[in-house]
Design an enzyme around this catalytic site. Structure first.
Site, mmCIF file in Angstrom:
data_model
loop_
_atom_site.group_PDB
_atom_site.id
_atom_site.type_symbol
_atom_site.label_atom_id
_atom_site.label_comp_id
_atom_site.label_asym_id
_atom_site.label_seq_id
_atom_site.Cartn_x
_atom_site.Cartn_y
_atom_site.Cartn_z
ATOM 1 N N ASP A 222 55.116 39.521 44.949
ATOM 2 C CA ASP A 222 53.696 39.868 45.078
ATOM 3 C C ASP A 222 52.867 38.654 44.691
ATOM 4 O OD1 ASP A 222 54.215 42.562 45.786
ATOM 5 O OD2 ASP A 222 54.561 43.037 43.681
ATOM 6 N N LEU A 223 52.169 38.074 45.637
ATOM 7 C CA LEU A 223 51.460 36.807 45.446
ATOM 8 C C LEU A 223 50.504 36.862 44.253
ATOM 9 C CD1 LEU A 223 50.916 33.949 46.485
ATOM 10 C CD2 LEU A 223 49.142 34.914 47.979
ATOM 11 N N ASP A 224 50.706 35.946 43.298
ATOM 12 C CA ASP A 224 49.843 35.777 42.129
ATOM 13 C C ASP A 224 49.673 37.049 41.316
ATOM 14 O OD1 ASP A 224 49.418 33.075 42.706
ATOM 15 O OD2 ASP A 224 47.707 33.501 43.989
ATOM 16 N N GLU A 225 50.683 37.907 41.328
ATOM 17 C CA GLU A 225 50.594 39.154 40.562
ATOM 18 C C GLU A 225 51.758 39.331 39.598
ATOM 19 O OE1 GLU A 225 49.904 42.597 42.955
ATOM 20 O OE2 GLU A 225 48.275 41.686 44.090
#
Length: 280
Positions: A222-225
């Site tokens: 999950d991108l940047d999470e």
């Protein structure tokens, strides 16, 4: 250094303390945390030998501790405190985070071994090789899978423990992120998800943002999470230009990333689902 995570129950601290005491271990620092929401227990213990009972070394201690670890179903790590994590750094064209990590490493204030620097551009070769660190240029050629395979090969060949994305402006594929779960650290500004994409500071300036920050976190699919390791902010006012914001933001990014890497090196970071436990 002993770190462990397990289901919370009575007797864990007593079992660890007794194990060390019976083998001449003197505890120099101990921190623990019971997460009532997840029912998980986290512990970090630094210790040293008081007599010859620990002359068997780290491998002997691991064998000795295994029954205790099994009894409590622990996910545990026992390491020599002098054993430095091996990191591979990935960077694009921005030099601030890379230069800061290299400086801290060279001056002995960052207890890691830097195994190399990987980049999709040639810009950071000079500063990297000036520090005596191997530089691996993997130029973007439209074949993302091949580029990531080469990066992973370097990571494996150098026996690196962590990949540190020091402003590496490439989105890792879900496959690569999955292979590096808990072993890949990213740094970015904290305007997300409000200001994604290019020139975020300029767009934040247009909206009159009053706080500038940075976030270091583990990379997930999950991108940047991913689980957050460290964050910091600095207040600004109406007088700050977009260029001022960029400068302040870069300073915060270097500090936050350096703290995250230092805590990792000190075995102070334990994963807790989508969060982290940080023993400072």
């Amino acid at each position: 250094m002993l770190t462990l995570v397990c289901e919370d129950r009575v007797g864990i601290v007593a079992a660890v303390s007794r194990f060390l005491a019976d083998r001449g271990g003197f505890i120099t620092d101990s921190q623990q945390y019971a997460d009532r929401e997840s029912g998980r227990f986290f512990m970090r213990v630094a210790f040293e030998a008081t007599d010859s009972r620990m002359d068997g070394g780290t491998e002997w201690l691991r064998t000795e501790f295994t029954p205790t670890g099994d009894r409590f179903a622990m996910d545990w790590r026992l390491t020599d405190i002098g054993e430095r994590p091996r990191i591979l750094i990935a960077v694009s064209k921005g030099s601030h985070c890379l230069a800061d990590l290299l400086h801290r490493w060279q001056t002995g204030t960052l207890a890691v071994d830097i195994m190399g620097v990987v980049s999709n551009h040639p810009d950071m070769r000079r500063i990297t090789e000036w520090h005596g660190i191997p530089y691996h240029e993997l130029p973007p050629n439209g074949d993302k899978a091949a580029q990531e395979a080469a990066l992973l090969d370097i990571f494996d060949r150098t026996r690196s423990d962590y990949l540190v994305l020091a402003r590496y402006m490439q989105v890792l594929s879900e496959e690569l992120a999955g292979k590096l779960i808990g072993r890949c650290i990213n740094i970015h500004h904290s305007f997300l998800p409000g200001f994604k994409g290019a020139r975020p500071y300029h767009r934040a300036h247009e909206r009159g943002v009053k706080l500038i920050g940075a976030t270091a976190h583990f990379v997930t699919a999950d991108l940047d999470e991913g689980p957050i390791i460290e964050q910091a902010v600095e207040r600004i006012d109406h007088r700050a230009t977009a260029e001022d914001m960029v400068r302040i933001g870069r300073d915060i990014e270097t500090q936050v990333l350096a703290r995250a890497v230092r805590w990792i090196a000190d075995r102070r970071v334990l994963l807790n689902g989508c969060k982290t436990v940080i023993f400072r």
